[in-house]
Design an enzyme around this catalytic site. Structure first.
Site, mmCIF file in Angstrom:
data_model
loop_
_atom_site.group_PDB
_atom_site.id
_atom_site.type_symbol
_atom_site.label_atom_id
_atom_site.label_comp_id
_atom_site.label_asym_id
_atom_site.label_seq_id
_atom_site.Cartn_x
_atom_site.Cartn_y
_atom_site.Cartn_z
ATOM 1 C CG ASP A 1 63.426 -13.960 14.311
ATOM 2 O OD1 ASP A 1 62.835 -14.769 13.602
ATOM 3 O OD2 ASP A 1 63.071 -13.679 15.475
ATOM 4 C CE LYS B 1 63.402 -9.362 15.947
ATOM 5 N NZ LYS B 1 62.526 -10.473 16.361
ATOM 6 N NE ARG C 1 53.856 -8.508 14.595
ATOM 7 C CZ ARG C 1 55.192 -8.432 14.474
ATOM 8 N NH1 ARG C 1 55.971 -8.611 15.504
ATOM 9 N NH2 ARG C 1 55.729 -8.163 13.300
ATOM 10 N NE ARG D 1 59.886 -18.016 11.296
ATOM 11 C CZ ARG D 1 60.557 -17.636 12.381
ATOM 12 N NH1 ARG D 1 60.995 -16.389 12.482
ATOM 13 N NH2 ARG D 1 60.808 -18.495 13.351
#
Length: 309
Positions: A135, A98, A290, A185
């Site tokens: 990311d 990141k 998450r 991605r």
């Protein structure tokens, strides 16, 4: 509403202070984060590679506040790459970075500093036979992240990109990135974004994901299908067949601790299956995102929290 609440909590200093008193080995935390030290993530990588899976590793850290903190994050990645190489694992494990963790948000010097730091990590990754992926973070950083990617790819064209299907702009970004040699991605996205820039309805996000996936699979790049959704995995396989993509010209990606049996099934069937492994002490924000993606885990997490009192 629950998802939005959890995403807001991911930025709460008070809740973070309470939650981070838990040992990383407890309850739901260890399900998603194998540990805080390099040895922990190396061991997790070894086990996954032995099982036919690849990995991408994220040293957890966001909202870096000074150059010293950014330098410490870069050092952590360099040491991680050395450790993976020493164990013969580096060719099966890339790193995810990141830009906020290596200085992007610092006043005035941030963009230049994060680019220089990313170059150092990319150089170290290449030296041990692997790659780095940048990311993506919240929408306010998208343009700067893609600009940094373009600069970085001048010297390290193997550097991977990440795009988020819930952003309204992403289908166009996929078209711009679907060229030969480009590793991309595609994920759904896990930040709390305004409706002006992002789809907020789950079905609209799914439809955007499929549109973006079609662009990437039809293009000349290397799609990385980051999803746990059985429908998206099935669609990705069908699109790979439609566009005559041979095995190895794309891959699936899933998070550490989620749908492990499906990960094993895909790897056993001959697909490239990569597991995203986070590690480090700054796991709070990652954990809350998450939980936002899978709110059913919240009950287990709260029980773990209460048991520590």
């Amino acid at each position: 509403m629950l998802r939005q609440g959890l995403l807001l909590l991911s930025r709460s200093r008070q809740v973070k202070d309470l939650v981070t008193r838990l040992p990383v080995s407890s309850g739901v935390v260890s399900r998603y984060v194998p540990g805080e030290q390099i040895a922990d993530v190396v061991e997790a990588t070894r086990a996954l590679v032995a099982d036919g899976r690849l990995t991408t590793i994220d040293f957890l850290g966001e909202d870096t506040l000074d150059e010293e903190q950014a330098e410490a994050t870069v050092t952590a990645y360099l040491e991680l790459l050395e450790a993976l190489n020493a164990e013969g694992l580096s060719r099966s494990a890339e790193v995810s970075v990141k830009l906020s963790a290596i200085g992007q948000a610092l006043p005035e010097i941030g963009p230049k500093l994060s680019l220089e730091n990313a170059r150092r990590i990319a150089k170290a990754a290449r030296a041990v036979g692997t790659t780095m992926t940048l990311d993506m973070e919240d929408h306010t950083t998208t343009d700067l992240t893609l600009e940094t990617l373009r600069e970085l790819r001048k010297d390290y064209p193997e550097t991977g990109a990440v795009v988020q299907a819930y952003l309204r702009r992403t289908e166009d970004d996929c078209r711009a990135l679907a060229f030969e040699g480009s590793r991309v991605r595609l994920c759904k996205g896990a930040y709390n974004e305004p409706e002006t820039v992002a789809f907020t309805d789950r079905h609209e996000v799914d439809k955007s994901y499929v549109r973006c996936l079609k662009v990437l699979m039809a293009g000349q790049g290397y799609p990385m299908v980051a999803s746990h959704d059985p429908r998206m995995i099935k669609i990705a396989g069908a699109l790979a067949t439609r566009f005559d993509r041979p095995p190895g010209s794309y891959e699936y990606q899933m998070l550490f601790g989620i749908r492990s049996e499906e990960q094993k099934r895909l790897a056993a069937s001959g697909e490239r299956m990569r597991v995203y492994i986070p590690y480090g002490t700054e796991w709070y924000g990652y954990l809350m995102r998450r939980l936002a993606e899978r709110p059913s885990n919240l009950t287990f997490f709260l029980r773990s929290l209460l048991s520590q009192k």
